[in-house]
Motif scaffolding. Sequence first.
Motif, PDB file in Angstrom:
ATOM      1  N   LYS A  92     115.765  21.561 -24.079  1.00 32.63           N
ATOM      2  CA  LYS A  92     114.493  21.260 -24.730  1.00 32.63           C
ATOM      3  C   LYS A  92     114.072  19.838 -24.424  1.00 32.63           C
ATOM      4  N   LYS A  93     112.796  19.684 -24.138  1.00 33.18           N
ATOM      5  CA  LYS A  93     112.277  18.356 -23.826  1.00 33.18           C
ATOM      6  C   LYS A  93     112.145  17.550 -25.116  1.00 33.18           C
ATOM      7  N   LYS A  94     112.616  16.304 -25.060  1.00 37.24           N
ATOM      8  CA  LYS A  94     112.510  15.436 -26.223  1.00 37.24           C
ATOM      9  C   LYS A  94     111.068  14.963 -26.358  1.00 37.24           C
ATOM     10  N   PRO A  95     110.556  14.880 -27.587  1.00 37.72           N
ATOM     11  CA  PRO A  95     109.171  14.440 -27.761  1.00 37.72           C
ATOM     12  C   PRO A  95     108.975  13.009 -27.251  1.00 37.72           C
ATOM     13  N   HIS A  96     107.836  12.757 -26.674  1.00 40.82           N
ATOM     14  CA  HIS A  96     107.431  11.439 -26.171  1.00 40.82           C
ATOM     15  C   HIS A  96     108.348  10.916 -25.066  1.00 40.82           C
ATOM     16  N   SER A  97     109.006  11.799 -24.365  1.00 44.57           N
ATOM     17  CA  SER A  97     109.888  11.401 -23.268  1.00 44.57           C
ATOM     18  C   SER A  97     109.285  11.856 -21.945  1.00 44.57           C
ATOM     19  N   ALA A  98     109.400  11.022 -20.944  1.00 47.06           N
ATOM     20  CA  ALA A  98     108.905  11.384 -19.609  1.00 47.06           C
ATOM     21  C   ALA A  98     109.974  12.110 -18.802  1.00 47.06           C
ATOM     22  N   HIS A  99     111.203  12.172 -19.328  1.00 55.79           N
ATOM     23  CA  HIS A  99     112.305  12.802 -18.600  1.00 55.79           C
ATOM     24  C   HIS A  99     112.713  14.111 -19.238  1.00 55.79           C
ATOM     25  N   ARG A 100     113.325  14.943 -18.441  1.00 53.06           N
ATOM     26  CA  ARG A 100     113.835  16.237 -18.908  1.00 53.06           C
ATOM     27  C   ARG A 100     115.297  16.326 -18.523  1.00 53.06           C
ATOM     28  N   ASP A 101     116.100  16.869 -19.396  1.00 52.94           N
ATOM     29  CA  ASP A 101     117.524  17.072 -19.129  1.00 52.94           C
ATOM     30  C   ASP A 101     117.792  18.540 -18.850  1.00 52.94           C
ATOM     31  N   ALA A 102     118.782  18.784 -18.008  1.00 55.71           N
ATOM     32  CA  ALA A 102     119.211  20.144 -17.678  1.00 55.71           C
ATOM     33  C   ALA A 102     120.722  20.130 -17.506  1.00 55.71           C
ATOM     34  N   ARG A 103     121.300  21.318 -17.483  1.00 52.19           N
ATOM     35  CA  ARG A 103     122.750  21.439 -17.313  1.00 52.19           C
ATOM     36  C   ARG A 103     123.027  22.461 -16.220  1.00 52.19           C
ATOM     37  N   LEU A 104     123.879  22.083 -15.287  1.00 52.82           N
ATOM     38  CA  LEU A 104     124.304  22.980 -14.220  1.00 52.82           C
ATOM     39  C   LEU A 104     125.755  23.359 -14.506  1.00 52.82           C
ATOM     40  N   ALA A 105     125.986  24.646 -14.765  1.00 48.59           N
ATOM     41  CA  ALA A 105     127.335  25.147 -15.035  1.00 48.59           C
ATOM     42  C   ALA A 105     127.812  25.935 -13.820  1.00 48.59           C
ATOM     43  N   ILE A 106     129.054  25.686 -13.424  1.00 46.84           N
ATOM     44  CA  ILE A 106     129.621  26.296 -12.226  1.00 46.84           C
ATOM     45  C   ILE A 106     130.949  26.953 -12.607  1.00 46.84           C
ATOM     46  N   VAL A 107     131.084  28.252 -12.344  1.00 44.81           N
ATOM     47  CA  VAL A 107     132.293  29.001 -12.688  1.00 44.81           C
ATOM     48  C   VAL A 107     132.967  29.477 -11.406  1.00 44.81           C
ATOM     49  N   ASN A 108     134.278  29.298 -11.312  1.00 44.93           N
ATOM     50  CA  ASN A 108     135.039  29.763 -10.160  1.00 44.93           C
ATOM     51  C   ASN A 108     135.285  31.264 -10.301  1.00 44.93           C
ATOM     52  N   LYS A 109     134.602  32.064  -9.486  1.00 44.53           N
ATOM     53  CA  LYS A 109     134.778  33.516  -9.481  1.00 44.53           C
ATOM     54  C   LYS A 109     135.609  33.981  -8.292  1.00 44.53           C
ATOM     55  N   GLY A 110     136.200  33.040  -7.566  1.00 45.23           N
ATOM     56  CA  GLY A 110     137.037  33.383  -6.422  1.00 45.23           C
ATOM     57  C   GLY A 110     138.352  33.997  -6.861  1.00 45.23           C
ATOM     58  N   SER A 111     139.151  34.417  -5.897  1.00 45.74           N
ATOM     59  CA  SER A 111     140.415  35.082  -6.201  1.00 45.74           C
ATOM     60  C   SER A 111     141.534  34.106  -6.554  1.00 45.74           C
ATOM     61  N   GLN A 112     141.323  32.808  -6.288  1.00 42.99           N
ATOM     62  CA  GLN A 112     142.353  31.816  -6.595  1.00 42.99           C
ATOM     63  C   GLN A 112     141.723  30.479  -6.961  1.00 42.99           C
ATOM     64  N   ALA A 113     142.551  29.539  -7.361  1.00 44.81           N
ATOM     65  CA  ALA A 113     142.066  28.212  -7.726  1.00 44.81           C
ATOM     66  C   ALA A 113     141.522  27.497  -6.490  1.00 44.81           C
ATOM     67  N   CYS A 114     140.606  26.556  -6.721  1.00 41.76           N
ATOM     68  CA  CYS A 114     140.050  25.769  -5.628  1.00 41.76           C
ATOM     69  C   CYS A 114     139.806  24.352  -6.127  1.00 41.76           C
ATOM     70  N   VAL A 115     139.454  23.463  -5.220  1.00 39.49           N
ATOM     71  CA  VAL A 115     139.225  22.066  -5.584  1.00 39.49           C
ATOM     72  C   VAL A 115     137.731  21.763  -5.464  1.00 39.49           C
ATOM     73  N   PHE A 116     137.173  21.229  -6.536  1.00 43.57           N
ATOM     74  CA  PHE A 116     135.770  20.824  -6.574  1.00 43.57           C
ATOM     75  C   PHE A 116     135.764  19.320  -6.316  1.00 43.57           C
ATOM     76  N   ARG A 117     135.400  18.909  -5.087  1.00 38.16           N
ATOM     77  CA  ARG A 117     135.498  17.507  -4.659  1.00 38.16           C
ATOM     78  C   ARG A 117     134.124  16.873  -4.523  1.00 38.16           C
ATOM     79  N   GLY A 118     133.591  16.314  -5.575  1.00 36.86           N
ATOM     80  CA  GLY A 118     132.337  15.583  -5.488  1.00 36.86           C
ATOM     81  C   GLY A 118     131.192  16.239  -6.225  1.00 36.86           C
ATOM     82  N   PHE A 119     129.987  15.764  -5.918  1.00 38.17           N
ATOM     83  CA  PHE A 119     128.775  16.289  -6.535  1.00 38.17           C
ATOM     84  C   PHE A 119     128.308  17.527  -5.768  1.00 38.17           C
ATOM     85  N   PRO A 120     127.808  18.534  -6.480  1.00 47.95           N
ATOM     86  CA  PRO A 120     127.257  19.688  -5.767  1.00 47.95           C
ATOM     87  C   PRO A 120     125.937  19.316  -5.100  1.00 47.95           C
ATOM     88  N   ALA A 121     125.560  20.054  -4.073  1.00 49.28           N
ATOM     89  CA  ALA A 121     124.238  19.878  -3.469  1.00 49.28           C
ATOM     90  C   ALA A 121     123.245  20.583  -4.382  1.00 49.28           C
TER      91      ALA A 121
END
Length: 178
Positions: A51-80
Amino acid sequence: MRRRSLLAATTAALILTVLGLGLVGCGSPRMAALHSDCTTKDLRWKLTLLKKKPHSAHRDARLAIVNKGSQACVFRGFPAFAVHVGKGPESDGKGRGTVMPIDLRRGGTVTTALRYKDSDRTTQPAGCLVSNDTAVVAAPRDTSDGAAITARDEAGRRAQMSVCEDTIWMSPPKVVAE
């Protein structure tokens, strides 16, 4: 005398075991060396506009990432992350802060916070650089074309992103505790 030496040896062995497990825990960079990098196709992505905060010029969002692969993996850095209209203007995600490799187990979730300049009373959505309900995402260090995901509001309905600058700021990814 012999009883004290046995007790001291047992205590020392217990302390070394606990310290050794602390150094090579499941989410540590040392364990991350045992797994391959996460790929875009093995991850499920969810973009939620908050939700946008009143009187704010910025908006916040959330990017959620779930590992659906068959095994563990390494998340190294910022996503594109990019929002664009066809081959026209584009706003790209840029990370702020330092990122440690995350050992992402199968089914584990990583989140990153996004912040961008949104339209307001003076800047209508038509005057913004990009206005779209789809973003293109990719895992860090993945050379694939990425995946298109739909932006949703907190209730799960399709939402329009009106990005008025060419940069979308990202916080360092972090593991969601269960």
